[in-house]
Each structure stands twice: as C-alpha cells, then as structure tokens.
Design a protein around this motif. Structure first.
Motif, PDB file in Angstrom:
ATOM      1  N   ALA A 157     -26.713  16.412  62.111  1.00  0.00           N
ATOM      2  CA  ALA A 157     -26.559  15.044  62.607  1.00  0.00           C
ATOM      3  C   ALA A 157     -26.152  14.103  61.485  1.00  0.00           C
ATOM      4  O   ALA A 157     -25.297  13.229  61.658  1.00  0.00           O
ATOM      5  CB  ALA A 157     -27.866  14.580  63.252  1.00  0.00           C
ATOM      6  N   GLY A 158     -26.770  14.283  60.320  1.00  0.00           N
ATOM      7  CA  GLY A 158     -26.438  13.439  59.171  1.00  0.00           C
ATOM      8  C   GLY A 158     -25.017  13.643  58.690  1.00  0.00           C
ATOM      9  O   GLY A 158     -24.298  12.679  58.399  1.00  0.00           O
ATOM     10  N   LEU A 159     -24.579  14.893  58.605  1.00  0.00           N
ATOM     11  CA  LEU A 159     -23.216  15.181  58.146  1.00  0.00           C
ATOM     12  C   LEU A 159     -22.179  14.629  59.110  1.00  0.00           C
ATOM     13  O   LEU A 159     -21.155  14.069  58.698  1.00  0.00           O
ATOM     14  CB  LEU A 159     -23.035  16.695  57.979  1.00  0.00           C
ATOM     15  N   LEU A 160     -22.436  14.773  60.412  1.00  0.00           N
ATOM     16  CA  LEU A 160     -21.517  14.211  61.396  1.00  0.00           C
ATOM     17  C   LEU A 160     -21.506  12.689  61.329  1.00  0.00           C
ATOM     18  O   LEU A 160     -20.454  12.055  61.441  1.00  0.00           O
ATOM     19  CB  LEU A 160     -21.903  14.673  62.806  1.00  0.00           C
ATOM     20  N   ALA A 161     -22.679  12.090  61.139  1.00  0.00           N
ATOM     21  CA  ALA A 161     -22.772  10.634  61.041  1.00  0.00           C
ATOM     22  C   ALA A 161     -22.026  10.100  59.828  1.00  0.00           C
ATOM     23  O   ALA A 161     -21.549   8.959  59.825  1.00  0.00           O
ATOM     24  CB  ALA A 161     -24.235  10.203  60.988  1.00  0.00           C
ATOM     25  N   MET A 162     -21.902  10.928  58.785  1.00  0.00           N
ATOM     26  CA  MET A 162     -21.213  10.503  57.578  1.00  0.00           C
ATOM     27  C   MET A 162     -19.729  10.845  57.602  1.00  0.00           C
ATOM     28  O   MET A 162     -19.034  10.651  56.613  1.00  0.00           O
ATOM     29  CB  MET A 162     -21.907  11.127  56.366  1.00  0.00           C
ATOM     30  N   GLY A 163     -19.243  11.366  58.747  1.00  0.00           N
ATOM     31  CA  GLY A 163     -17.810  11.512  58.936  1.00  0.00           C
ATOM     32  C   GLY A 163     -17.242  12.893  58.803  1.00  0.00           C
ATOM     33  O   GLY A 163     -16.018  13.070  58.903  1.00  0.00           O
ATOM     34  N   GLU A 164     -18.071  13.922  58.587  1.00  0.00           N
ATOM     35  CA  GLU A 164     -17.564  15.282  58.446  1.00  0.00           C
ATOM     36  C   GLU A 164     -17.177  15.838  59.809  1.00  0.00           C
ATOM     37  O   GLU A 164     -17.769  15.469  60.830  1.00  0.00           O
ATOM     38  CB  GLU A 164     -18.649  16.162  57.797  1.00  0.00           C
ATOM     39  N   ASP A 165     -16.146  16.682  59.868  1.00  0.00           N
ATOM     40  CA  ASP A 165     -15.793  17.294  61.134  1.00  0.00           C
ATOM     41  C   ASP A 165     -16.720  18.469  61.416  1.00  0.00           C
ATOM     42  O   ASP A 165     -17.577  18.815  60.617  1.00  0.00           O
ATOM     43  CB  ASP A 165     -14.317  17.719  61.175  1.00  0.00           C
ATOM     44  N   MET A 166     -16.554  19.094  62.596  1.00  0.00           N
ATOM     45  CA  MET A 166     -17.541  20.068  63.044  1.00  0.00           C
ATOM     46  C   MET A 166     -17.570  21.310  62.161  1.00  0.00           C
ATOM     47  O   MET A 166     -18.649  21.800  61.795  1.00  0.00           O
ATOM     48  CB  MET A 166     -17.244  20.465  64.494  1.00  0.00           C
ATOM     49  N   LEU A 167     -16.425  21.850  61.804  1.00  0.00           N
ATOM     50  CA  LEU A 167     -16.406  23.051  60.973  1.00  0.00           C
ATOM     51  C   LEU A 167     -16.953  22.752  59.585  1.00  0.00           C
ATOM     52  O   LEU A 167     -17.717  23.546  59.019  1.00  0.00           O
ATOM     53  CB  LEU A 167     -14.985  23.610  60.866  1.00  0.00           C
ATOM     54  N   GLY A 168     -16.585  21.600  59.027  1.00  0.00           N
ATOM     55  CA  GLY A 168     -17.128  21.201  57.728  1.00  0.00           C
ATOM     56  C   GLY A 168     -18.626  20.986  57.791  1.00  0.00           C
ATOM     57  O   GLY A 168     -19.356  21.307  56.843  1.00  0.00           O
ATOM     58  N   THR A 169     -19.103  20.451  58.916  1.00  0.00           N
ATOM     59  CA  THR A 169     -20.535  20.247  59.101  1.00  0.00           C
ATOM     60  C   THR A 169     -21.275  21.575  59.153  1.00  0.00           C
ATOM     61  O   THR A 169     -22.318  21.750  58.513  1.00  0.00           O
ATOM     62  CB  THR A 169     -20.790  19.465  60.406  1.00  0.00           C
TER      63      THR A 169
END
Length: 246
Positions: A157-169
C-alpha cells in the motif's frame, strides 16, 4: 506421507502467489501450520516467518536481476521498518492482542481502499516521501514484531501510494520483506517454538514457486498486470483487515 506431500504443494502455491503479489506469505503459512499441520498458534507464529524467508530471497533476487526493484524506495522503508521490528518483538508479550489486532485490521481496511482507488503513476522518477515511508514502514514493522505477520500488505500500500507501479511494487516489496522477515524470524525464534520439519516441507514447495513466479511475470505487460492485479491485491488487504477486526 500424504499430509507431507500436501504441505509441500501448499508451499508451492503460497510461494508462487506471494512472489506474484508482493506479500511475504506469513499469514498464509500460519493458516497451513495451524489448520493442516495442527501446530498451536504460538508455534505457528514462530515458524511462519522463518518459512517465508527462503522463497522471498529467491524471488527478490530474481526481481533484482530483472531490474524491477526500486532500491531507493526499499532503502527508505528499511530505515524505519527494521528498528520497529526489533522493538515491537521485544514489547510483543506486553501488548494484548485484543487491542492490537482490531487496530491493525482497521488500518489494513483503509489502506486496501486507498490502494483500489489510487491511480498508479507510470514514471521512473518516483518521489520518495520520507514521512509516508516512515508511516507505512512502522506499521509493517509492528505487524511483524507483534503478530508474526509479514506486513506485506502495508508495504505494498505504501509503495503504491508513493507512485510505484504494480510490478515495481511487487518486486520492491519482496526485497524489503527479505530483511524485515529475517529480523522478525530471529526475534521470534528465541521462543524455541519453531517446527523445523514442517518449515522445511513448506520451504521446499515455496522456493520452487518463488523461482517460477518472477520468470512468468517478466513476460507480462506491466499495464495489464496493473489493471488485473491492483483490484485483487486491494481486496486481499481489505479481507485481511476485516479478519483481524472480527
């Protein structure tokens, strides 16, 4: 023999699933260890984090080799998560679960809803917000240190909130979880409740699944992966939260 084979198969499915979705799998391993293997909750908690580490290591290494891990984001999370895991593990025996579980569950529900509605930014220049990183990392560390869970849902959730895409997350979350789960496992192993036999069976299956998953994901279109997986992961995080609340 049938039970042992079933445990290995469960490990394979969990390993493939968690590496594909960026989780650590500790909650899933807990379910197998208590429901299928018959371990007590305390022994299952001590065993689950140890079980998750090998698959996470292989999966994270494969993601790293494919260039999918955002090391800059991972480093910011680890700055805050690792000390939290240590402190929370030491304080865990003094915190009543009836207070801790509903609170973390509510946080997961909110995070899951945010994950579902937040649009992913397709950019290589992800802004690192240290306040956000600290917030999500500390929550994850509390889940690992106190509850024996992996905290992967909060990290994602944090990585997505900071703008990372799904594979990068998925890739970056796996990388972070290697280190947080390792520290958590060391802290929980001091209780002497680890079932090494069932841990080994699950590890054999999960490592196999973890080795296959990154190879499969490397051939998937990132936009398609975002569109399909983000709602699924959001729902899983929400369900995990509701389970902890009720």
């Amino acid at each position: 023999m049938t039970l042992n084979l079933l445990v290995v198969v469960c490990g394979f499915l969990i390993g493939f699933f968690v590496i594909s979705t960026g989780g650590g799998g500790a909650a899933l391993y807990l379910g197998v260890l208590t429901g299928l293997c018959g371990l007590s909750a305390a022994h299952a908690v001590d065993t689950s984090l140890l079980t998750a580490i090998p698959a996470l290591c292989f999966g994270a290494l494969s993601f790293y080799r494919h260039g999918n891990v955002n090391v800059k984001l991972a480093r910011q999370f680890l700055y805050f998560a690792l000390p939290t895991v240590i402190v929370a593990s030491l304080l865990a025996r003094y915190i009543p679960e009836k207070i801790y579980a509903p609170l973390i569950g509510l946080v997961l529900v909110v995070l899951g809803v945010q994950m579902y509605f937040r649009k992913v930014r397709q950019t290589e220049d992800i802004h690192v917000d240290r306040v956000k990183a600290a917030y999500y990392a500390i929550l994850s560390g509390l889940m690992i240190g106190i509850g024996g869970l992996s905290g992967g849902g909060v990290i994602m959730a944090g990585l997505l909130a900071m703008g990372e895409d799904m594979l990068g997350t998925v890739a970056t979350s796996s990388f972070i979880l290697v280190w947080t789960s390792l520290i958590g496992a060391v802290m929980h192993m001091t209780g002497g409740g680890v079932s090494y036999f069932y841990a080994l069976l699950l590890i054999i299956g999960s490592v196999t699944g973890a080795l296959i998953a990154p190879r499969v994901l490397s051939r998937v279109n990132r936009a398609t992966f975002d569109r399909i997986c983000k709602p699924v992961i959001s729902l899983i995080v929400i369900l995990m939260g509701l389970q902890m609340i009720f």
